[in-house]
Design an enzyme around this catalytic site. Structure first.
Site, PDB file in Angstrom:
ATOM      1  N   LYS A 186      86.031  51.698  36.968  1.00 29.01           N
ATOM      2  CA  LYS A 186      85.213  50.328  36.970  1.00 29.01           C
ATOM      3  C   LYS A 186      84.945  49.429  35.740  1.00 29.01           C
ATOM      4  O   LYS A 186      85.152  48.279  35.661  1.00 29.01           O
ATOM      5  CB  LYS A 186      83.867  51.103  37.567  1.00 29.01           C
ATOM      6  CG  LYS A 186      83.902  51.382  38.733  1.00 29.01           C
ATOM      7  CD  LYS A 186      82.561  51.965  39.425  1.00 29.01           C
ATOM      8  CE  LYS A 186      82.007  52.976  38.590  1.00 29.01           C
ATOM      9  NZ  LYS A 186      82.480  54.251  38.663  1.00 29.01           N
TER      10      LYS A 186
ATOM     11  N   GLN B 258      78.767  55.678  38.605  1.00 30.40           N
ATOM     12  CA  GLN B 258      79.392  56.849  39.510  1.00 30.40           C
ATOM     13  C   GLN B 258      80.053  56.448  40.717  1.00 30.40           C
ATOM     14  O   GLN B 258      80.727  55.136  40.680  1.00 30.40           O
ATOM     15  CB  GLN B 258      78.073  57.623  39.805  1.00 30.40           C
ATOM     16  CG  GLN B 258      77.421  58.388  38.821  1.00 30.40           C
ATOM     17  CD  GLN B 258      76.173  57.479  38.046  1.00 30.40           C
ATOM     18  OE1 GLN B 258      75.628  56.834  38.779  1.00 30.40           O
ATOM     19  NE2 GLN B 258      76.339  57.569  36.705  1.00 30.40           N
TER      20      GLN B 258
ATOM     21  N   ASP C  93      84.667  57.560  38.003  1.00 29.59           N
ATOM     22  CA  ASP C  93      85.769  57.484  36.920  1.00 29.59           C
ATOM     23  C   ASP C  93      86.937  56.737  37.697  1.00 29.59           C
ATOM     24  O   ASP C  93      88.009  57.015  37.163  1.00 29.59           O
ATOM     25  CB  ASP C  93      86.084  58.764  36.495  1.00 29.59           C
ATOM     26  CG  ASP C  93      84.856  59.643  35.941  1.00 29.59           C
ATOM     27  OD1 ASP C  93      83.936  58.962  35.285  1.00 29.59           O
ATOM     28  OD2 ASP C  93      84.789  60.785  36.177  1.00 29.59           O
TER      29      ASP C  93
ATOM     30  N   GLY D 214      80.137  56.437  32.316  1.00 29.73           N
ATOM     31  CA  GLY D 214      80.576  56.158  30.928  1.00 29.73           C
ATOM     32  C   GLY D 214      81.882  55.226  31.135  1.00 29.73           C
ATOM     33  O   GLY D 214      82.630  55.532  31.994  1.00 29.73           O
ATOM     34  N   HIS D 215      81.519  54.066  30.745  1.00 32.83           N
ATOM     35  CA  HIS D 215      82.587  53.068  31.044  1.00 32.83           C
ATOM     36  C   HIS D 215      83.459  52.654  29.959  1.00 32.83           C
ATOM     37  O   HIS D 215      83.042  52.181  28.935  1.00 32.83           O
ATOM     38  CB  HIS D 215      81.991  51.704  31.632  1.00 32.83           C
ATOM     39  CG  HIS D 215      81.221  51.788  33.044  1.00 32.83           C
ATOM     40  ND1 HIS D 215      80.416  51.122  33.743  1.00 32.83           N
ATOM     41  CD2 HIS D 215      81.407  52.807  34.230  1.00 32.83           C
ATOM     42  CE1 HIS D 215      79.961  51.597  34.656  1.00 32.83           C
ATOM     43  NE2 HIS D 215      80.641  52.579  35.061  1.00 32.83           N
TER      44      HIS D 215
HETATM   45  P1  IMP Z   1      73.750  63.737  36.870  1.00 32.29           P
HETATM   46  O1  IMP Z   1      74.006  62.451  37.442  1.00 32.29           O
HETATM   47  O2  IMP Z   1      73.914  63.987  35.378  1.00 32.29           O
HETATM   48  O3  IMP Z   1      72.614  64.141  37.425  1.00 32.29           O
HETATM   49  O4  IMP Z   1      75.021  64.735  37.642  1.00 32.29           O
HETATM   50  C1  IMP Z   1      75.355  64.834  39.164  1.00 32.29           C
HETATM   51  C2  IMP Z   1      76.651  65.037  39.478  1.00 32.29           C
HETATM   52  O5  IMP Z   1      77.333  63.499  38.990  1.00 32.29           O
HETATM   53  C3  IMP Z   1      77.604  65.689  38.315  1.00 32.29           C
HETATM   54  O6  IMP Z   1      78.597  66.309  39.134  1.00 32.29           O
HETATM   55  C4  IMP Z   1      78.107  64.783  37.342  1.00 32.29           C
HETATM   56  O7  IMP Z   1      79.464  65.275  36.851  1.00 32.29           O
HETATM   57  C5  IMP Z   1      78.603  63.601  38.286  1.00 32.29           C
HETATM   58  N1  IMP Z   1      78.336  62.166  37.609  1.00 32.29           N
HETATM   59  C6  IMP Z   1      77.212  61.786  37.269  1.00 32.29           C
HETATM   60  N2  IMP Z   1      77.681  60.518  36.359  1.00 32.29           N
HETATM   61  C7  IMP Z   1      79.149  60.568  36.468  1.00 32.29           C
HETATM   62  C8  IMP Z   1      79.932  59.511  36.177  1.00 32.29           C
HETATM   63  O8  IMP Z   1      79.718  58.510  35.645  1.00 32.29           O
HETATM   64  N3  IMP Z   1      81.503  59.903  36.549  1.00 32.29           N
HETATM   65  C9  IMP Z   1      81.629  60.834  37.121  1.00 32.29           C
HETATM   66  N4  IMP Z   1      80.727  61.818  37.555  1.00 32.29           N
HETATM   67  C10 IMP Z   1      79.562  61.827  37.295  1.00 32.29           C
END
Ligand code: IMP
Length: 430
Positions: free
Chosen positions: A16, A225, A13, A40-41
């Site tokens: 990007k 991420q 977040d 989520g971009h």
């Molecule tokens: P997962 O990727 O859904 O398995 O989540 C694992 C961890 O990564 C959690 O803490 C999510 O909140 C975090 N996470 C996954 N994708 C994002 C992103 O795009 N932005 C911020 N945090 C993310």
């Protein structure tokens, strides 16, 4: 030719999407190489806001947009996203290319993700619930389904029957979940529709990307991420299930490391995190609330409020090392406009009183040691001339750059495309 990787330097977040969109004006292709629709971009231009979860941001400028072999795709969500983009007039089929080797996030992956988090109770990871972990587990366990598998329908039907049988057993026996009984036949017919829609876009992406390189084109690799959600280098186990670091841009898209010409690290002017896990500079006071409200810190994917805290220089210094970052894009500086004093973590104090200036293996029981700087206390939102930035902001940027050992090349002063200062725009491309 240039191959520029864009990575998040914190916990995701960082903004990007906006920077990728901005730099796409000179790119010939944009490639996503890991993650799925957990990302989520957010991209804003004119009076439109787009939140992309799976499709690379390049699509908004109708640039070739590629999903590499390293991503995991939930076709239900993906086709919905494509339909929404098409409704805005974008010719997705013409510009989107999907790797035949990318893995699919299947319906049971989402169910297992959700049930596992429920089982974990208080020690849950706080996943996005999009099935990302279970899909990457099946990939590593050689039990996944790849996009290319859909092309041989008979074989796909047979594999689906086998896997569905197996997953239904696991769900019943391990999770005691009666509601979750999948039908291979239903999934097969649903996926046949997806195939009809996506078939023209499914290609051998390593071949395509290497052809772009050979033709001297400009390619942007769009990380999802952030560095500290990387499965190897992040705050394990509170991480995602892919390698988010720049090194994975090569594996996840099928090009060699000698092709990479630069790595741009995206860094928020403060720190945020969604989900569980350690966060040394997290604020629980009014300053934290102000960051959250001014920065509109709510997840683009799940809508969850993001945890907020001061800038952590140890974290970003480590990200510069791990990713080989060549310069930084600093985002959301205007969110700090109202603060009298700004703090930057320059060391951690361990429970035995010892101080460390390098990022430690574990963030448990460390407290930040802060360097304080005066805020600028004026509105900077939308400033596009470097000389008009307040001197306190320039001092803050200089301090960050010195502490993390990387130059600043992009300054973002608002969410819109045009609210950006790019220092020496030619540096990214030859
Ligand atoms: P997962 O990727 O859904 O398995 O989540 C694992 C961890 O990564 C959690 O803490 C999510 O909140 C975090 N996470 C996954 N994708 C994002 C992103 O795009 N932005 C911020 N945090 C993310």
């Amino acid at each position: 030719m240039a191959c520029l990787i864009i990575v998040g330097t914190q916990w995701g977040d960082e903004g990007k999407g906006k920077v990728v969109d901005l730099l796409t004006d000179r790119a010939d292709a944009v490639v996503r190489y890991q993650g799925g629709n957990n990302a989520g971009h957010t991209v804003m231009f004119g009076n439109q806001t787009f939140i992309l979860h799976m499709v690379p941001s390049g699509i908004l400028r109708e640039t070739t947009s590629i999903l590499g072999n390293g991503v995991v795709i939930d076709l239900t969500a993906f086709v919905k996203e494509i339909n929404e983009l098409e409704q805005t007039g974008i010719d997705v089929e013409k510009h989107l290319r999907i790797s035949d080797r990318a893995q699919l996030v299947m319906p049971w992956h989402k169910t297992i993700d959700r049930l596992r988090e429920q089982q974990k109770g208080k020690s849950k990871i706080g996943t996005t619930g999009r099935g990302i972990g279970p899909a990457y587990e099946d990939k590593a366990g050689r039990a996944g389904i790849r996009v290319g598998d859909l092309l041989d329908q008979e074989n796909f039907r047979n594999r689906l029957e086998e896997i569905v049988n197996d997953k239904n057993k696991i769900l019943k026996q391990y999770f005691d979940a009666d509601e979750a009984s999948f039908s291979a036949e239903e999934i097969f017919s649903e996926y046949a529709d997806y195939l009809k829609k996506l078939k023209p876009c499914i290609v051998d992406t390593p071949l395509l990307i290497n052809q772009f390189v050979e033709d001297g084109k400009h390619i942007l690799f769009e990380g999802a991420q952030g560095t500290f959600l990387d499965v190897d280098h992040g705050t394990y186990p509170f991480v995602t299930s892919s390698n988010t670091l720049s090194g994975n841009a090569c594996v996840g898209s099928g090009i060699g490391p000698t092709r990479i010409t630069g790595v741009l690290g995206i860094v928020k002017a403060y720190t945020t995190r969604v989900g569980s896990g350690p966060f040394p500079t997290e604020l629980f006071d009014n300053d934290g609330k102000l960051l959250q409200s001014e920065g509109n810190e709510f997840g683009a994917t799940t809508g969850r409020p993001r945890r907020c805290g001061w800038f952590d220089a140890l974290l970003v210094r480590q990200a510069v090392r791990l990713n080989g970052i060549t310069s930084l894009a600093v985002t959301k500086l205007d969110v700090l406009d109202k603060f009298d004093t700004l703090k930057i973590a320059v060391a951690y104090r361990k429970s035995n009183g010892e101080e460390c200036e390098n990022f430690p293996g574990s963030l448990e029981n460390v407290s930040p040691v802060y360097h304080e700087m005066p805020g600028w206390k004026c509105s900077t939102a939308g400033i596009v001339e470097y000389d008009k930035l307040p001197s306190e902001m320039l001092a803050y940027l200089e301090k960050i750059s010195e502490l993390v050992a990387a130059p600043v090349s992009v300054i973002s002063t608002g969410p819109k495309r045009e609210e950006t200062i790019v220092l020496n725009p030619d540096q990214f491309w030859d």
